[in-house]
Scaffold this motif. Structure first.
Motif, PDB file in Angstrom:
ATOM      1  N   GLY A 155       0.706  -1.193   0.126  1.00  0.00           N
ATOM      2  CA  GLY A 155       0.048  -0.065  -0.123  1.00  0.00           C
ATOM      3  C   GLY A 155       0.681   1.355  -0.004  1.00  0.00           C
ATOM      4  O   GLY A 155       0.603   2.133  -0.612  1.00  0.00           O
ATOM      5  N   SER A 210       0.560   4.189  -2.820  1.00  0.00           N
ATOM      6  CA  SER A 210       0.177   5.570  -2.702  1.00  0.00           C
ATOM      7  C   SER A 210       1.553   6.339  -2.754  1.00  0.00           C
ATOM      8  O   SER A 210       1.335   7.543  -3.342  1.00  0.00           O
ATOM      9  CB  SER A 210       0.052   5.731  -0.789  1.00  0.00           C
ATOM     10  N   PRO A 252     -12.855   5.602 -10.281  1.00  0.00           N
ATOM     11  CA  PRO A 252     -11.391   5.201  -9.803  1.00  0.00           C
ATOM     12  C   PRO A 252     -10.488   4.780 -10.593  1.00  0.00           C
ATOM     13  O   PRO A 252     -11.044   4.369 -11.935  1.00  0.00           O
ATOM     14  CB  PRO A 252     -11.939   4.762  -8.420  1.00  0.00           C
ATOM     15  N   GLU A 257      -4.559  11.550  -0.868  1.00  0.00           N
ATOM     16  CA  GLU A 257      -4.741  10.564  -1.509  1.00  0.00           C
ATOM     17  C   GLU A 257      -5.370   9.426  -0.421  1.00  0.00           C
ATOM     18  O   GLU A 257      -5.984   8.780  -0.628  1.00  0.00           O
ATOM     19  CB  GLU A 257      -3.384  10.067  -1.866  1.00  0.00           C
ATOM     20  N   GLY A 314      -8.951   7.421  -0.413  1.00  0.00           N
ATOM     21  CA  GLY A 314      -8.880   6.098  -0.213  1.00  0.00           C
ATOM     22  C   GLY A 314      -9.734   5.480   0.983  1.00  0.00           C
ATOM     23  O   GLY A 314     -10.427   4.795   0.968  1.00  0.00           O
ATOM     24  N   GLY A 373     -11.236   5.853  -3.675  1.00  0.00           N
ATOM     25  CA  GLY A 373      -9.938   5.817  -4.414  1.00  0.00           C
ATOM     26  C   GLY A 373      -9.529   4.268  -5.113  1.00  0.00           C
ATOM     27  O   GLY A 373     -10.509   3.741  -5.625  1.00  0.00           O
ATOM     28  N   ILE A 374      -8.258   3.892  -5.143  1.00  0.00           N
ATOM     29  CA  ILE A 374      -7.860   2.680  -5.402  1.00  0.00           C
ATOM     30  C   ILE A 374      -8.738   1.614  -4.716  1.00  0.00           C
ATOM     31  O   ILE A 374      -8.924   1.625  -3.553  1.00  0.00           O
ATOM     32  CB  ILE A 374      -6.226   2.279  -5.347  1.00  0.00           C
ATOM     33  N   GLN A 375      -9.368   0.693  -5.715  1.00  0.00           N
ATOM     34  CA  GLN A 375     -10.426  -0.127  -5.084  1.00  0.00           C
ATOM     35  C   GLN A 375      -9.898  -1.474  -4.425  1.00  0.00           C
ATOM     36  O   GLN A 375      -8.936  -1.762  -5.223  1.00  0.00           O
ATOM     37  CB  GLN A 375     -11.452  -0.723  -6.200  1.00  0.00           C
ATOM     38  N   THR A 422      -4.171   0.585  -0.290  1.00  0.00           N
ATOM     39  CA  THR A 422      -3.389   1.855  -0.371  1.00  0.00           C
ATOM     40  C   THR A 422      -3.456   2.192   1.238  1.00  0.00           C
ATOM     41  O   THR A 422      -4.024   1.683   1.934  1.00  0.00           O
ATOM     42  CB  THR A 422      -3.910   2.880  -1.063  1.00  0.00           C
ATOM     43  N   ASN A 465      -7.117   3.097   1.914  1.00  0.00           N
ATOM     44  CA  ASN A 465      -8.166   2.175   2.208  1.00  0.00           C
ATOM     45  C   ASN A 465      -7.728   1.020   3.118  1.00  0.00           C
ATOM     46  O   ASN A 465      -8.848   0.452   3.626  1.00  0.00           O
ATOM     47  CB  ASN A 465      -8.563   1.744   0.631  1.00  0.00           C
TER      48      ASN A 465
END
Lengths: 282, 305
Positions: free
Chosen positions: A80, A84, A142, A217, A221, A226-228, A233, A236
């Motif tokens: 992650g 990031s 995303p 960011e 998340g 954000g990134i799924q 990340t 998340n």
């Protein structure tokens, strides 16, 4: 050795070395993470779910504990962190390039070009970053590319402001007059004669702006925009861990520690650089 | 303060707001088809086409923008897709909660930040200075959502002193206000400290001391007054960060304000609502900066544009 250490202390460059070292360490660890730590960040192992970290009688194979699916937190943190950091760096460089170009043009030409660009800067700064970014991400979707583009395209205003101010000063110097007298083409004046004199300050500004991007960011998340998942990340990871706060607080704490380390490292490094090269970027 | 400066600054603010409406309008069309974006994924082709026509998305973009702007001018901010109620009503309903949170966060952070900043600046390099700088550093480094979660973990889950969320009583306000104000507090501390140290090194401070004024009077009447000017300006700039932070804080503490409404609207793809919230946030920011600039011109006679 001891002499060198005191010399460094006396020169008051400890902060530069320490923060630079911290950032370098984070960069190195996240870059070579997958080779350093053999566990797969995505591999679930339900039998060892919510295994506590080593600090509270955990398993040596999961020094930072595991999540609800038994995935190793250290491996996920390394992965992650890498995602990031990569997103934030790319976005920062995009902002730097756009902002510096636009700021130089505004400062060099002045007049209505300047007025137009500075109003654009005002408009950009009037909208809270997080709102604008969430709106844009929800429209275009995303994904790493989109996230980098949105973060990069919304962050240029500060760079433009600083580049413009510096250009206004430099424009009055004699060597700039000489480039005019020589009849140099515009791109050459800007790239070869103006840019080298403000690029250092812009780089320092980038270092000081990175914390904002790291937190943004991570916030995106955290809100799940954000990134799924399953890709981790820093944001998340905390967003997912939030549901298990009472049973597994390490899922929230460790990613936050890494974010804080990044932010502190960048702030110190930027300040130390600014002091060393006598730049006042803000 | 000349009337010309006020008019100039007002026009500038209006121009910025006009620009924000352009951004907010076109943002919706970045993905191609706003109709498909707003409807649930299972909507049929005919439904999307009907919706597109009903919302007027099949007209040329500039016609839509003119139409959008003229409706905004008339105070028609549109209807939320999800709640089926006027957007303005929803925002006004949630405004008190957000105002309360923002004011609580602002007041404690400004007071404490100011105090720490002054104390640190008077004894640079001392233990108090070090302590103030550490606090400032922590406030800047910890993201608001992480700080909020850690506060919940400690004060609500472990020690059971305060509720994890909710609205209505003072005990509900404490944790969100602390989480939201932390960043702002550290910014104020840092600014006041640097600005005051700078001011204390100026010639007029030496003059004031040479006149035999008491140290307290030198600081209060001469150094602090000048030190506060940059602080106020930068604080107004940081205000956008506070608005952004309120959004996250409200989500974490289930605070029924505009920020949580915004996140819900984004997750529900209720884009008309999102548009107005963005406009609203920008308007607040522009207004605060306008007021600060006018105040600044009033206080500092050297500024005459």
């Amino acid at each position: 050795m001891r002499g060198a250490l005191t010399l460094m202390l006396r020169r008051r460059e400890m902060d530069l070395w320490l923060s630079g070292g911290l950032l370098g360490l984070i960069a190195l660890v996240t870059l070579v993470g997958p080779w350093l730590w053999p566990l797969d960040p995505l591999e679930a192992d339900l039998l060892s779910s919510f295994s506590p970290p080593l600090s509270s009688s955990g398993d040596a194979w999961h020094p930072l504990g595991t999540d609800q699916l038994g995935r190793d937190l250290l491996a996920r943190l390394l992965e992650g962190g890498r995602l990031s950091v990569a997103i934030v760096l790319c976005a920062g460089v995009i902002s730097l390039v756009i902002g510096t170009t636009v700021g130089m043009l505004a400062g060099y030409f002045g007049g209505w070009v300047d007025a137009l660009i500075m109003r654009l800067v005002d408009i950009q700064l009037a909208i809270p970053f997080i709102l604008l970014i969430l709106l844009l991400v929800s429209v275009i979707g995303p994904g790493i590319g989109n996230l980098v583009a949105v973060l990069g395209l919304t962050g240029w205003a500060i760079y433009a402001r600083v580049a413009r101010a510096r250009t206004l000063e430099l424009r009055e110097l004699e060597y700039m007059e000489a480039t005019k007298a020589l009849g140099l083409p515009l791109y050459r004046t800007l790239l070869r004669h103006l840019l080298p004199n403000l690029f250092g300050a812009q780089l320092v500004l980038l270092t000081l702006d990175l914390p904002r991007l790291v937190v943004l960011e991570a916030s995106v998340g955290f809100l799940g925009m954000g990134i799924q998942p399953p890709a981790p990340t820093l944001g998340n990871l905390i967003g997912e861990g939030r549901s298990y706060l009472l049973v597994a607080d390490w899922l929230v704490i460790w990613p936050g520690v890494l974010i804080a380390a990044l932010v502190v490292g960048c702030n110190f490094f930027g300040d130390a650089l600014a002091r060393r090269y006598r730049i006042r970027p803000r | 303060m000349s009337a010309r400066y006020v008019v100039h600054r007002l026009l500038q603010s209006l121009l910025v707001m006009l620009g924000v409406t352009v951004v907010v309008f076109y943002a919706l069309h970045l993905g191609g088809d706003p109709a498909a974006l707003m409807l649930p994924p299972e909507a049929s082709f005919e439904e999307i086409a009907a919706f597109r026509h009903a919302m007027g998305f099949d007209r040329p973009l500039w016609v839509q923008y003119i139409d959008y702007l003229s409706r905004l001018m008339q105070g028609d901010f549109g209807v939320s897709l999800r709640f089926q109620r006027p957007v303005l009503e929803l925002i006004v309903e949630r405004l008190p909660a957000t105002l309360l949170l923002a004011l609580a966060a602002l007041s404690w952070s400004t007071l404490l930040g100011f105090f720490l900043g002054v104390v640190a600046a008077l004894r640079p390099g001392s233990a108090i200075d070090f302590f103030a700088r550490c606090i400032a550093l922590m406030g800047q480094a910890l993201p608001v959502f992480w700080l909020g979660l850690v506060l919940i973990l400690l004060f609500s889950l472990h020690w059971r002193l305060l509720p994890t969320g909710g609205y209505g009583e003072l005990r509900h306000l404490i944790l969100p206000a602390v989480a939201l104000g932390a960043y702002y507090m550290s910014a104020v501390t840092r600014l006041v400290r640097d600005s005051l140290i700078d001011a204390l090194g100026q010639d007029y401070v030496r003059t004031a001391r040479a006149k035999g004024l008491s140290e307290w009077r030198v600081i209060r009447r001469h150094a602090l007054r000048n030190a506060l000017i940059p602080v106020v300006t930068v604080q107004a700039m940081e205000f956008a960060a506070l608005l952004g932070g309120a959004l996250i804080t409200e989500v974490i503490f289930s605070w029924p304000g505009i920020g949580r409404l915004a996140v819900q609207a984004i997750q529900n793809r209720d884009l008309p609502l999102v548009q107005v919230i963005v406009l609203f946030a920008a308007a607040v920011f522009v207004l605060v900066n306008l007021l600060v600039d006018l105040l600044y011109a009033l206080l500092n006679p050297r500024i005459r544009l």
